[in-house]
Design a protein around this motif. Sequence first.
Motif, short mmCIF file in Angstrom:
data_model
loop_
_atom_site.label_atom_id
_atom_site.label_comp_id
_atom_site.label_asym_id
_atom_site.label_seq_id
_atom_site.Cartn_x
_atom_site.Cartn_y
_atom_site.Cartn_z
N PHE A 197 0.80 -1.23 0.00
CA PHE A 197 0.00 0.00 0.00
C PHE A 197 0.83 1.29 0.00
N ALA A 198 2.11 1.18 0.31
CA ALA A 198 2.95 2.39 0.39
C ALA A 198 4.30 2.09 -0.25
N ASP A 199 5.20 3.08 -0.26
CA ASP A 199 6.52 2.86 -0.87
C ASP A 199 7.33 1.83 -0.09
N MET A 200 7.06 1.76 1.19
CA MET A 200 7.76 0.76 2.01
C MET A 200 6.97 0.55 3.31
N ALA A 201 7.26 -0.58 3.96
CA ALA A 201 6.73 -0.81 5.30
C ALA A 201 7.80 -0.40 6.30
N ASN A 202 7.42 -0.24 7.58
CA ASN A 202 8.47 0.12 8.56
C ASN A 202 9.03 -1.10 9.27
N ILE A 203 8.53 -2.30 8.95
CA ILE A 203 9.13 -3.53 9.49
C ILE A 203 9.28 -4.54 8.36
N GLY A 204 10.12 -5.56 8.59
CA GLY A 204 10.39 -6.51 7.51
C GLY A 204 10.50 -7.94 7.97
N GLY A 205 9.63 -8.35 8.89
CA GLY A 205 9.65 -9.75 9.31
C GLY A 205 10.70 -10.04 10.37
N ARG A 206 10.79 -11.30 10.74
CA ARG A 206 11.62 -11.68 11.88
C ARG A 206 13.11 -11.74 11.57
N GLU A 207 13.42 -11.97 10.29
CA GLU A 207 14.83 -12.22 9.95
C GLU A 207 15.64 -10.93 9.85
N ALA A 208 16.89 -11.01 10.31
CA ALA A 208 17.86 -9.92 10.11
C ALA A 208 17.32 -8.56 10.56
N GLY A 209 16.73 -8.52 11.74
CA GLY A 209 16.07 -7.31 12.20
C GLY A 209 16.95 -6.07 12.26
N ALA A 210 18.20 -6.23 12.69
CA ALA A 210 19.09 -5.06 12.79
C ALA A 210 19.39 -4.53 11.39
N ILE A 211 19.61 -5.45 10.46
CA ILE A 211 19.91 -5.06 9.08
C ILE A 211 18.71 -4.39 8.44
N ILE A 212 17.51 -4.91 8.72
CA ILE A 212 16.31 -4.31 8.12
C ILE A 212 16.14 -2.87 8.62
N GLY A 213 16.45 -2.64 9.90
CA GLY A 213 16.44 -1.27 10.41
C GLY A 213 17.40 -0.39 9.60
N GLY A 214 18.59 -0.91 9.35
CA GLY A 214 19.58 -0.18 8.55
C GLY A 214 19.11 0.01 7.11
N MET A 215 18.50 -1.05 6.56
CA MET A 215 17.99 -0.96 5.17
C MET A 215 16.93 0.13 5.05
N PHE A 216 16.07 0.21 6.06
CA PHE A 216 15.04 1.25 6.05
C PHE A 216 15.70 2.63 5.99
N LEU A 217 16.66 2.86 6.88
CA LEU A 217 17.32 4.17 6.92
C LEU A 217 18.07 4.46 5.63
N SER A 218 18.61 3.40 5.01
CA SER A 218 19.42 3.61 3.79
C SER A 218 18.60 4.22 2.66
N ARG A 219 17.27 4.11 2.75
CA ARG A 219 16.43 4.72 1.71
C ARG A 219 16.35 6.24 1.86
N PHE A 220 16.90 6.73 2.95
CA PHE A 220 16.83 8.18 3.21
C PHE A 220 18.22 8.81 3.25
N THR A 221 19.22 8.06 2.83
CA THR A 221 20.60 8.56 2.97
C THR A 221 21.36 8.49 1.66
N LYS A 222 20.61 8.51 0.55
CA LYS A 222 21.25 8.35 -0.76
C LYS A 222 22.14 9.53 -1.12
N LYS A 223 21.89 10.69 -0.50
CA LYS A 223 22.58 11.90 -0.95
C LYS A 223 23.89 12.17 -0.22
#
Length: 502
Positions: free
Chosen positions: A431-457
């Motif tokens: 429903f949106a460009d992304m969700a704020n969670i990504g399942g049980r696996e690799a939780g710390a990395i998914i947190g980082g992956m989320f932030l990486s979408r806002f740090t491209k510049k």
Amino acid sequence: MEFIVKSGTPEKQRSGCLVAGVFESRRLSAVAAQIDEVAQGAIAAVLRRGDLEGKPSQTLLLHNLPNLLSERVLLVGCGKEKDFNEARYREVSAKAIQALKDTGATEITSYLTEIEVKGRDIAWKMRQAVEMTESTLYRFEQLKSKPDNNRRDLRRVVLAVPKRSDLAAGERAIREGQAIAAGVKLARDLGNLPGNICTPTYLAEQATAIGQRLGLKVTVLDRADMEQLGMAALLSVARGSRQPPKLIVLEYRGGKEGEAPIALVGKGLTFDAGGISIKPAANMDEMKFDMCGAAAVLGAIQAAAELKLPLNIVGVIPSSENLPDGDANKPGDIVKSMSGQTIEVLNTDAEGRLILCDALTYTERFNPAAVVDIATLTGACVIALGNHASGLMGNNDPLARELIAAGRYTYDRCWQLPLWDEYRKQLDSNFADMANIGGREAGAIIGGMFLSRFTKKFKWAHLDIAGTAWKTGKDKGATGRSVPLLTQFLIDRASREQPESA
Ligand code: BES
Ligand code: MN
Ligand code: ZN
């Protein structure tokens, strides 16, 4: 505490207490042997009686040794000489202070700094001695009506260096150690304050006071300012709270005019109940520590400013509470971040990334040379790395290597986790460009992956300090961790830019 460097032999010191190491089994360190010789074998005699094996962290306090000008000698067990390493050095430094704290000694002279630590020079040992002394003596008693234990006689610590030519390096190391220790204390104090005192408004007031003391520019954006900037992700987290959110911006200008700053972005969740996706009751009090990233930013900027580092630094602190309420974020709500990207809030407890993403987008306006965010972001990081290493992620390997090196040097270590493309689809939303969670696996990395979408510049690194920022159990309390790492990173950057001052 006053710290002084001195070179000179132990028998000539007129001190409240000399501190010297003893290795296993009953092997005197060079300095202990020197004292023993002057004292006509008094130490060897005590060891022969079996009072000190030399096991790590054993201590023995001796009084009135013959021919010494000093009142006491504290022997500290250092373990096997061949095992003596950085961790051991830190441990025995703390142990010595622990043992002396309840004696009447007001002034001590430590020769532990003369013990060889593989790969580390005298400056490293001085810095660690200063930091371990201050952190061992730390107490948080401002909210007790009667302090538990107010005895604190120790006022002056003399640290010995083997050669006169070490004095200058020693003095500089002490100055750095004191600035770092003060930053750590600031971060611990703020972290330990409860949520009913340390609110976003309180954090903003503290930042303003620090800025005034050190001549920094401090700007505090309130809800209306953030609305205007389109920070709907950040504001959505604050909707469930009676406390108004703040975005705190500190600017230290020690570098050349126009030089791109280093930006430090710290998660400042002053209490994280989880929101509608509420956390279980057990240990929820520890979520007052969810602003330790913010505290680390304040501690590191204070240290950098005290050391007058020739750098420009910006601190950005998004601050809010995360509480359940009729107006709070609900699972499934979709918010539009300042970057324009939309986010489906599938779990209101993954709120840190929601406030950080807007703070990171805001940071673009400073055209930063590098951005480091520091956040108690995921319980998964605690599972992955425990309490010993902070999680490190990012989009620029040289920057990550700088942080790893700074963490090693200060023993405030971090360990890199990958942000590979393959993890990206875990954040897909229908429903949106992304969700704020990504399942049980690799939780710390998914947190980082989320932030990486806002740090491209910009060049960016993310430190997940969920496991390192505080201790639980009997020693519950904030650690100030990541202040040493961040300050060292800044010191290294400063000397890289101004090699002549190195
Ligand atoms: N502040 C917590 C992270 C945290 C939890 C740190 C426990 C230390 C100990 C963060 O806001 C959070 O709640 N994260 C969630 C994310 C999840 C919902 C994807 C977590 O880790 O459970
Ligand atoms: Mn949370
Ligand atoms: Zn949180």
